[in-house]
Scaffold this motif. Structure first.
Motif: not given
Length: 233
Positions: A5, A9, A13, A22, A24-27, A30
């Motif tokens: 992972q 990532s 970036h 941008t 991807f939207e980061r949620t 978690r």
């Protein structure tokens, strides 16, 4: 993808940085994964504690440090104490991830975790340091990231620019004259190197012994390397 992972990532970036957008939207963080990861690491620690005889340990190492006093210390320590080492190379971020998950007993990386801005996309990373020095005094310089030390050396030998590289990595090229160094007034491209361990994780005698040997070697031969316990954040 057959990639960790942190590696995925990092590539995302880099892609977003290169495109200036941008993708991807980061949620956001978690809640469960950190606890699950800690539980799995504890299980691995228990298995290791049962099997451990003190004659082996698992080391995660930044690949660029594989031609340095770190490896010299590792070679001397394993030969003297007849210790087996399971060695994995990775980026600094991946080194911490391997230690945090219990897949490595000890990690050696650039910068302490808490002070490593690259993990948050800042400009204080090793890449940022290199770009800062290479771009000094230049307008819109062309800077290319090359992951392989060997590729960097071959490109420079072909006359395709200049590079900032660890001096220990070009000892042979300097000896035969295929590369040469350039003195730059005021240039300070040193990067701290630290050892990281998981707080409360299983402490193997072999890993403890190597860390002591590594610290002694660093202070004896290379004060640019600063080794101390730094728990992964």
């Amino acid at each position: 993808m057959h990639r960790s992972q942190p590696t995925a990532s990092c590539r995302i970036h880099e892609l977003e940085r290169g495109l200036g957008a941008t993708l991807f939207e980061r949620t956001g963080p978690r809640a469960l994964p950190p606890h699950a990861e800690a539980a799995l690491a504890a299980i691995r620690d228990g298995e290791r504690a049962v099997r451990e005889r003190g004659t082996s340990f698992r080391l995660a190492l930044v690949g660029a440090l594989a031609d340095s006093h770190v490896v010299d210390a590792l070679r001397a320590y394993t030969a003297e104490h007849r210790v087996d080492v399971d060695l994995r190379t990775a980026t600094s971020r991946e080194v911490s991830a391997l230690v945090r998950s219990g897949e490595a007993d000890l990690g050696v990386r650039y910068h302490p975790d808490a002070d490593f801005p690259a993990e948050r996309g800042g400009s204080g990373s090793y890449r940022g340091l290199v770009e800062h020095h290479l771009a000094a005094g230049l307008t819109h310089p062309i800077i290319t990231t090359v992951d392989s030390l060997t590729a960097q050396k071959r490109l420079i030998e072909a006359g395709l620019g200049v590079a900032l590289m660890p001096l220990a990595s070009i000892r042979e090229e300097l000896r035969i004259g295929s590369l040469r160094t350039v003195d730059v007034a005021g240039l300070d491209a040193r990067v701290p190197v630290v050892a990281v361990r998981r707080p409360g994780g299983h402490r193997t005698p072999a890993a403890d012994g190597f860390l002591s040997a590594l610290t002694e070697n660093a202070f004896t031969h290379d004060r640019h390397h600063v080794f101390r316990d730094s728990p992964p954040a």
